[in-house]
Motif scaffolding. Sequence first.
Motif, PDB file in Angstrom:
ATOM      1  N   THR A   2       0.854  -1.171   0.000  1.00  0.00           N
ATOM      2  CA  THR A   2       0.000   0.000   0.000  1.00  0.00           C
ATOM      3  C   THR A   2       0.893   1.225   0.000  1.00  0.00           C
ATOM      4  OG1 THR A   2      -1.705  -1.189   1.197  1.00  0.00           O
ATOM      5  CG2 THR A   2      -1.840   1.187   1.216  1.00  0.00           C
ATOM      6  N   ASP A   3       0.674   2.080  -0.985  1.00  0.00           N
ATOM      7  CA  ASP A   3       1.463   3.296  -1.089  1.00  0.00           C
ATOM      8  C   ASP A   3       0.799   4.414  -0.306  1.00  0.00           C
ATOM      9  OD1 ASP A   3       3.301   2.090  -2.784  1.00  0.00           O
ATOM     10  OD2 ASP A   3       2.205   2.644  -4.580  1.00  0.00           O
ATOM     11  N   THR A   4       1.616   5.356   0.142  1.00  0.00           N
ATOM     12  CA  THR A   4       1.074   6.546   0.764  1.00  0.00           C
ATOM     13  C   THR A   4       1.268   7.692  -0.223  1.00  0.00           C
ATOM     14  OG1 THR A   4       3.183   6.965   1.847  1.00  0.00           O
ATOM     15  CG2 THR A   4       1.517   5.794   3.126  1.00  0.00           C
ATOM     16  N   PHE A   5       0.273   8.537  -0.284  1.00  0.00           N
ATOM     17  CA  PHE A   5       0.295   9.648  -1.226  1.00  0.00           C
ATOM     18  C   PHE A   5       0.147  10.956  -0.471  1.00  0.00           C
ATOM     19  CE2 PHE A   5      -1.239   5.981  -3.628  1.00  0.00           C
ATOM     20  CZ  PHE A   5      -0.394   6.014  -4.709  1.00  0.00           C
ATOM     21  N   HIS A   6       0.705  12.013  -1.030  1.00  0.00           N
ATOM     22  CA  HIS A   6       0.627  13.349  -0.454  1.00  0.00           C
ATOM     23  C   HIS A   6      -0.533  14.100  -1.091  1.00  0.00           C
ATOM     24  CE1 HIS A   6       4.568  12.476   1.170  1.00  0.00           C
ATOM     25  NE2 HIS A   6       4.985  12.175  -0.043  1.00  0.00           N
ATOM     26  N   SER A   7      -1.210  14.897  -0.307  1.00  0.00           N
ATOM     27  CA  SER A   7      -2.366  15.628  -0.822  1.00  0.00           C
ATOM     28  C   SER A   7      -1.960  16.831  -1.672  1.00  0.00           C
ATOM     29  CB  SER A   7      -3.253  16.089   0.339  1.00  0.00           C
ATOM     30  OG  SER A   7      -2.529  16.942   1.201  1.00  0.00           O
ATOM     31  N   SER A   8      -0.670  17.164  -1.687  1.00  0.00           N
ATOM     32  CA  SER A   8      -0.216  18.346  -2.411  1.00  0.00           C
ATOM     33  C   SER A   8      -0.106  18.129  -3.920  1.00  0.00           C
ATOM     34  CB  SER A   8       1.151  18.788  -1.876  1.00  0.00           C
ATOM     35  OG  SER A   8       2.098  17.755  -2.079  1.00  0.00           O
ATOM     36  N   MET A   9      -0.242  16.887  -4.370  1.00  0.00           N
ATOM     37  CA  MET A   9      -0.068  16.572  -5.791  1.00  0.00           C
ATOM     38  C   MET A   9      -1.065  15.479  -6.160  1.00  0.00           C
ATOM     39  SD  MET A   9       3.358  14.830  -7.367  1.00  0.00           S
ATOM     40  CE  MET A   9       4.372  16.095  -8.052  1.00  0.00           C
ATOM     41  N   ILE A  11      -2.748  12.107  -7.309  1.00  0.00           N
ATOM     42  CA  ILE A  11      -2.252  10.739  -7.130  1.00  0.00           C
ATOM     43  C   ILE A  11      -1.666  10.193  -8.422  1.00  0.00           C
ATOM     44  CG2 ILE A  11      -2.957   8.360  -6.639  1.00  0.00           C
ATOM     45  CD1 ILE A  11      -4.878   9.501  -4.540  1.00  0.00           C
ATOM     46  N   TYR A  12      -2.315  10.466  -9.572  1.00  0.00           N
ATOM     47  CA  TYR A  12      -1.793   9.929 -10.827  1.00  0.00           C
ATOM     48  C   TYR A  12      -0.400  10.481 -11.121  1.00  0.00           C
ATOM     49  CZ  TYR A  12      -2.763  14.181 -13.519  1.00  0.00           C
ATOM     50  OH  TYR A  12      -2.754  15.463 -14.005  1.00  0.00           O
ATOM     51  N   SER A  13      -0.143  11.728 -10.740  1.00  0.00           N
ATOM     52  CA  SER A  13       1.191  12.320 -10.951  1.00  0.00           C
ATOM     53  C   SER A  13       2.224  11.652 -10.043  1.00  0.00           C
ATOM     54  CB  SER A  13       1.173  13.819 -10.666  1.00  0.00           C
ATOM     55  OG  SER A  13       0.388  14.488 -11.600  1.00  0.00           O
ATOM     56  N   ARG A  18       6.696   7.804  -9.378  1.00  0.00           N
ATOM     57  CA  ARG A  18       7.249   6.576  -8.797  1.00  0.00           C
ATOM     58  C   ARG A  18       7.691   5.608  -9.879  1.00  0.00           C
ATOM     59  NH1 ARG A  18       3.099   5.624  -3.732  1.00  0.00           N
ATOM     60  NH2 ARG A  18       3.738   7.509  -2.633  1.00  0.00           N
ATOM     61  N   ILE A  19       6.896   5.487 -10.922  1.00  0.00           N
ATOM     62  CA  ILE A  19       7.262   4.605 -12.031  1.00  0.00           C
ATOM     63  C   ILE A  19       8.524   5.131 -12.706  1.00  0.00           C
ATOM     64  CG2 ILE A  19       6.549   3.768 -14.313  1.00  0.00           C
ATOM     65  CD1 ILE A  19       3.646   3.670 -13.126  1.00  0.00           C
ATOM     66  N   ASN A  20       8.599   6.438 -12.927  1.00  0.00           N
ATOM     67  CA  ASN A  20       9.805   7.032 -13.517  1.00  0.00           C
ATOM     68  C   ASN A  20      11.035   6.719 -12.671  1.00  0.00           C
ATOM     69  OD1 ASN A  20       8.646   8.189 -15.773  1.00  0.00           O
ATOM     70  ND2 ASN A  20       8.295  10.157 -14.788  1.00  0.00           N
ATOM     71  N   ARG A  21      10.910   6.831 -11.370  1.00  0.00           N
ATOM     72  CA  ARG A  21      12.046   6.554 -10.481  1.00  0.00           C
ATOM     73  C   ARG A  21      12.434   5.075 -10.523  1.00  0.00           C
ATOM     74  NH1 ARG A  21      13.477  10.766  -7.123  1.00  0.00           N
ATOM     75  NH2 ARG A  21      12.073  12.547  -7.228  1.00  0.00           N
ATOM     76  N   GLN A  22      11.439   4.200 -10.647  1.00  0.00           N
ATOM     77  CA  GLN A  22      11.737   2.767 -10.762  1.00  0.00           C
ATOM     78  C   GLN A  22      12.502   2.498 -12.060  1.00  0.00           C
ATOM     79  OE1 GLN A  22       7.675   1.295 -10.344  1.00  0.00           O
ATOM     80  NE2 GLN A  22       8.261   0.283  -8.447  1.00  0.00           N
ATOM     81  N   ILE A  23      12.164   3.213 -13.102  1.00  0.00           N
ATOM     82  CA  ILE A  23      12.872   3.064 -14.377  1.00  0.00           C
ATOM     83  C   ILE A  23      14.306   3.563 -14.230  1.00  0.00           C
ATOM     84  CG2 ILE A  23      12.989   3.859 -16.779  1.00  0.00           C
ATOM     85  CD1 ILE A  23       9.849   3.928 -16.693  1.00  0.00           C
ATOM     86  N   ILE A  24      14.478   4.727 -13.628  1.00  0.00           N
ATOM     87  CA  ILE A  24      15.809   5.317 -13.453  1.00  0.00           C
ATOM     88  C   ILE A  24      16.699   4.422 -12.589  1.00  0.00           C
ATOM     89  CG2 ILE A  24      17.073   7.289 -12.474  1.00  0.00           C
ATOM     90  CD1 ILE A  24      15.493   7.746 -15.165  1.00  0.00           C
ATOM     91  N   ARG A  25      16.127   3.840 -11.538  1.00  0.00           N
ATOM     92  CA  ARG A  25      16.906   2.962 -10.646  1.00  0.00           C
ATOM     93  C   ARG A  25      17.192   1.604 -11.267  1.00  0.00           C
ATOM     94  NH1 ARG A  25      13.316   5.030  -6.517  1.00  0.00           N
ATOM     95  NH2 ARG A  25      12.026   3.185  -6.782  1.00  0.00           N
ATOM     96  N   GLY A  26      16.530   1.301 -12.385  1.00  0.00           N
ATOM     97  CA  GLY A  26      16.746   0.020 -13.029  1.00  0.00           C
ATOM     98  C   GLY A  26      15.832  -1.081 -12.510  1.00  0.00           C
ATOM     99  N   GLU A  27      14.887  -0.726 -11.645  1.00  0.00           N
ATOM    100  CA  GLU A  27      13.926  -1.716 -11.154  1.00  0.00           C
ATOM    101  C   GLU A  27      12.986  -2.129 -12.285  1.00  0.00           C
ATOM    102  OE1 GLU A  27      11.981  -0.048  -7.715  1.00  0.00           O
ATOM    103  OE2 GLU A  27      13.892   0.444  -6.801  1.00  0.00           O
ATOM    104  N   VAL A  51      -5.010   4.723 -12.174  1.00  0.00           N
ATOM    105  CA  VAL A  51      -3.890   4.028 -12.798  1.00  0.00           C
ATOM    106  C   VAL A  51      -3.947   4.226 -14.317  1.00  0.00           C
ATOM    107  CG1 VAL A  51      -2.760   1.807 -13.178  1.00  0.00           C
ATOM    108  CG2 VAL A  51      -3.752   2.334 -10.938  1.00  0.00           C
ATOM    109  N   GLN A  52      -5.145   4.118 -14.878  1.00  0.00           N
ATOM    110  CA  GLN A  52      -5.305   4.314 -16.324  1.00  0.00           C
ATOM    111  C   GLN A  52      -4.832   5.706 -16.725  1.00  0.00           C
ATOM    112  OE1 GLN A  52      -6.285   1.931 -18.577  1.00  0.00           O
ATOM    113  NE2 GLN A  52      -5.616   3.438 -20.059  1.00  0.00           N
ATOM    114  N   ARG A  53      -5.178   6.699 -15.929  1.00  0.00           N
ATOM    115  CA  ARG A  53      -4.736   8.067 -16.220  1.00  0.00           C
ATOM    116  C   ARG A  53      -3.214   8.170 -16.118  1.00  0.00           C
ATOM    117  NH1 ARG A  53      -6.791  13.909 -13.981  1.00  0.00           N
ATOM    118  NH2 ARG A  53      -5.474  15.089 -15.387  1.00  0.00           N
TER     119      ARG A  53
END
Length: 126
Positions: A2-9, A11-13, A18-27, A51-53
């Motif tokens: 379960t992920d935690t999200f911040h209300s300042s941004m 959720i889709y962003s 997070r996906i971008n960071r997983q790509i950068i880290r090579g995950e 998720v679709q968005r």
Amino acid sequence: MTDTFHSSMPIYSQLAERINRQIIRGELKPGDKLPSVREMGTQSNVNPNTVQRTYRELEGMKIVETKRGQGTFVTENQEILAEIREELKKAEISSFVKGMHEMGYSNEEIQAGLQTFLRKEEGGTQ
């Protein structure tokens, strides 16, 4: 998971970041298949529409490619992946420098502190 999200941004962003960071880290590697919309929704505890968005946004940025009937995959375009890496680096540096300026540090103090920190990292001491 379960992920935690911040209300300042939105959720889709945050999910896209997070996906971008997983790509950068090579995950997530070029050509890897992302979880289905439903799977990712369950894993992240978010609505599948969110998720679709997220996937649509990433596809618009050419970070992922959707293949009808097969799923959504990380792009294999190395130029795009290099751009993502560079953009994330600039964003992190910008945030760091802005925070340091807000605390009253000059560029020279920031640079000296960073150099000292990196030298200690290279030496293995923290």
